[in-house]
Design a protein around this motif. Structure first.
Motif, mmCIF file in Angstrom:
data_model
loop_
_atom_site.group_PDB
_atom_site.id
_atom_site.type_symbol
_atom_site.label_atom_id
_atom_site.label_comp_id
_atom_site.label_asym_id
_atom_site.label_seq_id
_atom_site.Cartn_x
_atom_site.Cartn_y
_atom_site.Cartn_z
ATOM 1 N N VAL A 249 -14.498 13.728 -27.551
ATOM 2 C CA VAL A 249 -15.074 13.995 -26.224
ATOM 3 C C VAL A 249 -16.519 13.505 -26.162
ATOM 4 O O VAL A 249 -16.953 12.942 -25.149
ATOM 5 N N GLU A 250 -17.269 13.704 -27.240
ATOM 6 C CA GLU A 250 -18.656 13.226 -27.256
ATOM 7 C C GLU A 250 -18.707 11.703 -27.214
ATOM 8 O O GLU A 250 -19.579 11.111 -26.553
ATOM 9 N N THR A 251 -17.781 11.036 -27.901
ATOM 10 C CA THR A 251 -17.707 9.577 -27.849
ATOM 11 C C THR A 251 -17.447 9.110 -26.422
ATOM 12 O O THR A 251 -18.073 8.153 -25.936
ATOM 13 N N ILE A 252 -16.522 9.779 -25.735
ATOM 14 C CA ILE A 252 -16.230 9.439 -24.337
ATOM 15 C C ILE A 252 -17.486 9.605 -23.476
ATOM 16 O O ILE A 252 -17.811 8.737 -22.648
ATOM 17 N N ARG A 253 -18.201 10.708 -23.673
ATOM 18 C CA ARG A 253 -19.399 10.960 -22.876
ATOM 19 C C ARG A 253 -20.428 9.848 -23.075
ATOM 20 O O ARG A 253 -21.027 9.358 -22.104
ATOM 21 N N GLN A 254 -20.619 9.438 -24.328
ATOM 22 C CA GLN A 254 -21.602 8.393 -24.605
ATOM 23 C C GLN A 254 -21.166 7.047 -24.036
ATOM 24 O O GLN A 254 -21.991 6.295 -23.497
ATOM 25 N N HIS A 255 -19.885 6.717 -24.163
ATOM 26 C CA HIS A 255 -19.384 5.472 -23.565
ATOM 27 C C HIS A 255 -19.617 5.467 -22.063
ATOM 28 O O HIS A 255 -20.052 4.454 -21.486
#
Length: 304
Positions: A249-255
């Motif tokens: 989820v954090e990866t998605i947020r950063q992308h």
């Protein structure tokens, strides 16, 4: 995934549905079934051929597939049958082997793998395991050592730190070079491909294509060559990291933060967000100690 493995799964799943009349994908065409199972046409054709041979399907006068009703069974009787438990979708042997080797690598173990022993452990043929090991060697996970077999590349924190530092410099340079050539429609497609999960039970969907898009669009041969040669091993590690829900989820947020800034033309914000993503989205560094403390994955062969 091996075609015969997925073809068998499709055949067994369809056979269970056909015998009870419950939950059949419609219409029964190669196109619709390939879309339903998210596979190519080849395993679908193989599965359908076996179902026709077993008498569960037949081709009608117009060459369309028709469910063949068992003799003495009415549609009502078929529908009264308890819905079958669908077979579990088989896991790709490559993913299984790769996952085990990533965990061994994170323990810092330079393990030598023998094809015969590894094939027996995973209950697949030697040719299949050889193909998997060749593929992992291409990803930088293994080295082929003459007369010794395959040597696992042990994870080193210093290696990752050095790679990340160089990656930041080169990927930010790629962003600078790609900036006048970025296409908003492509950026929007990648943003849409990184949605937040609809619920805590939903599996996160991560699209990593932004990074390769920037590298390719930059058009710099040397930047592209660095990531092609040096990035494969760490890319496999980063994919393994994303198996954890909170990390995904954090990866998605950063992308989404990077892509939104690019679409809106906020270049300084996009550069800062990309830099932060590269430098700080690797909790693998803080988890290595915990992974080393766990019981080693069961590939008990030679250890250097």
């Amino acid at each position: 995934m091996p075609l015969m493995l997925i073809a068998t799964y499709i055949k067994d799943d369809l056979a269970a549905r056909l015998k009870s009349g419950h939950g059949l994908p419609a219409p029964l065409t190669i196109d619709s079934l390939a879309a339903h199972y998210d596979v190519s046409f080849t395993p679908v054709r193989t599965a359908l051929a076996e179902l026709i041979e077993e008498g569960l399907l037949e081709k009608g006068p117009n060459r369309r597939l028709v469910v063949r009703q068992p003799q003495g069974s009415s549609p009502e009787e078929l529908h009264a049958i308890r819905p079958p438990t669908p077979p579990s979708r088989p896991r790709d042997p490559f993913e299984v082997v790769a996952n085990d080797l990533v965990q061994l690598s994170l323990q810092g173990r330079a393990v030598y793998l023998r094809e015969e022993v590894t094939a027996e452990k995973y209950e697949i043929s030697r040719s299949a395991i050889r193909n998997i090991l060749h593929r992992l060697a291409g990803e930088g996970m293994l080295d082929h050592i003459p007369r010794r077999g395959w040597r696992l590349r042990p994870f080193r924190q210093n290696d990752l730190q050095a790679f990340v530092e160089v990656r930041e410099v080169l990927e930010l340079k790629a962003l600078e070079l790609a900036r006048p050539k970025l296409v908003n429609d492509e950026l929007q497609r990648m943003l849409d491909a990184n949605p937040f999960p609809a619920s805590p039970d939903a599996a996160p969907q991560i699209d990593e294509s932004l990074h390769q898009y920037l590298i390719n669009t930059a058009g710099n041969t040397y930047i592209r060559d660095f990531f092609a040669r040096q990035g494969r091993y760490f890319r496999l590690m980063f994919q393994w990291e994303d198996h954890a829900y909170d990390i995904a989820v954090e990866t998605i947020r950063q992308h989404r933060e990077i892509l939104t800034a690019l679409i809106e033309g906020r270049w300084t914000a996009a550069r800062k967000a990309l830099s932060y993503h590269i430098l700080h989205n690797h909790p693998i560094l803080s988890r290595v100690a915990a992974i080393k403390a766990t019981r080693p994955a069961e590939i008990d062969q030679e250890t250097a």
